[in-house]
Design an enzyme around this catalytic site. Structure first.
Site, short mmCIF file in Angstrom:
data_model
loop_
_atom_site.label_atom_id
_atom_site.label_comp_id
_atom_site.label_asym_id
_atom_site.label_seq_id
_atom_site.Cartn_x
_atom_site.Cartn_y
_atom_site.Cartn_z
N SER A 48 -5.82 4.09 -19.29
CA SER A 48 -5.33 3.52 -20.55
C SER A 48 -3.81 3.69 -20.63
CB SER A 48 -6.00 4.18 -21.76
OG SER A 48 -5.90 5.58 -21.69
N GLU A 185 -19.36 4.63 -22.38
CA GLU A 185 -18.46 3.91 -23.30
C GLU A 185 -19.15 2.73 -23.94
OE1 GLU A 185 -14.47 3.11 -21.92
OE2 GLU A 185 -14.06 1.78 -23.63
O1 KIV Z 1 -8.48 5.36 -19.51
C1 KIV Z 1 -9.00 5.98 -20.43
O2 KIV Z 1 -8.33 6.48 -21.36
C2 KIV Z 1 -10.45 6.13 -20.41
C3 KIV Z 1 -11.12 6.68 -21.63
C4 KIV Z 1 -11.11 5.63 -22.66
C5 KIV Z 1 -12.47 7.17 -21.35
O3 KIV Z 1 -11.08 5.80 -19.45
#
Ligand code: KIV
Length: 281
Positions: A48, A185
């Site tokens: 993310s 998720e």
């Molecule tokens: O990339 C991320 O932050 C994630 C979480 C949302 C689990 O994979």
């Protein structure tokens, strides 16, 4: 709370003892230190990063080098939490050798204690290979953002019997492959509860209800720092983006009007100005 560094064994044992696992993302030393001090058990250097820090439209473009750069920073800030590096798109899909070498970079260069990767049955052999190489793996099923296009976009998964059964099979396959935990998720709460009951490794939910062994959120979402897109399952505990904009606007206004810096934020000259300006003999 003990300050002892957490390992994958501690995280696995938390399921058995009913101690709920608290996980959040961090991408820099300062944030990682704050999370660590607040008692977060797992710090995920998530892909993310691509969206909330690097400004990409999705998680797909982020590279291994970018992930390692931020993992190293997060490592410098964290002491107690288990640091997990998120394997970016195409760092593990092409072949197992690539997958092991890239997972190894998170451990050797990034200072992580484990890696996470997205996918179910199709990645279970890769998960086995990485685990056999001595690297703990966290799985990630349900909505998998790297391949969201194939799943019909960013939407709930496992809403019918066929897809719910597939997700259950994926959870079993990843457990069998040696994953030490699983992110679930955006799936219905009852499905997450069933998975949590039938597998021995901890489940960590994001949009998967209260029945999981732990919960994870993207820290920028929890703090209200990323306004572009906020999934409905996110609880925003504080809205920092408007507060930051307000603070910056106040600074701008005070600079423009000549009110900053005031006496309290300046250093008073101790030297006599006349003496300073007097020419040297
Ligand atoms: O990339 C991320 O932050 C994630 C979480 C949302 C689990 O994979």
């Amino acid at each position: 709370m003990s300050t002892k560094k957490l390992t994958v064994f501690d995280i696995r044992n938390m399921k058995a003892s009913g101690d709920r696992i608290v996980a959040l993302t961090a991408f820099d030393a300062g944030s990682a230190a704050l999370l660590d001090q607040a008692g977060v058990d797992i710090i995920l250097v998530g892909d993310s990063l691509a969206m909330v820090v690097l400004g990409y439209e999705s998680t797909v473009p982020v590279t291994m080098d970018e992930m390692i750069h931020h993992a190293r920073a997060a490592k410098r800030g964290s002491n107690r939490a288990l640091l997990v590096g998120d394997m970016p798109f195409l760092s593990y899909q092409a072949d197992k050798r690539d997958a092991i070498l890239n997972a190894g970079r998170f451990i050797k260069e990034g200072g992580c204690g484990a890696v996470k990767l997205e996918g179910g049955i199709e990645v279970s052999e890769t998960v086995s290979a990485i685990v056999r190489a001595g690297i703990p793996v966290m799985g990630h099923i349900g909505l998998t953002p790297q391949t969201a296009g194939q799943l019909g976009g960013y939407k709930i998964q496992g809403n019918d019997v066929e897809s719910a059964r597939r997700i259950l099979d994926e959870a079993r396959a990843l457990e069998g492959a040696g994953a030490f935990s699983l992110v679930l998720e955006c799936i219905p709460d009852k499905l997450a509860e069933v998975i949590t009951d039938v597998i021995a490794i901890p489940t960590i939910g994001i949009g998967a209800g209260l029945g999981c062994d732990g919960q994870i959120l993207v820290t920028h979402d929890l703090l209200g720092m990323f306004e572009k897109f906020v999934p409905s399952f996110v609880k925003t505990y504080v809205k920092l983006a408007p507060q930051m904009k307000e603070a910056v606007a106040s600074f701008r206004e005070e600079v423009k009007s000549g009110r900053f810096p005031d006496q309290d934020h300046s250093f008073t000259m101790k030297v006599d100005i006349e003496e300073l300006l007097r020419p040297l003999p």
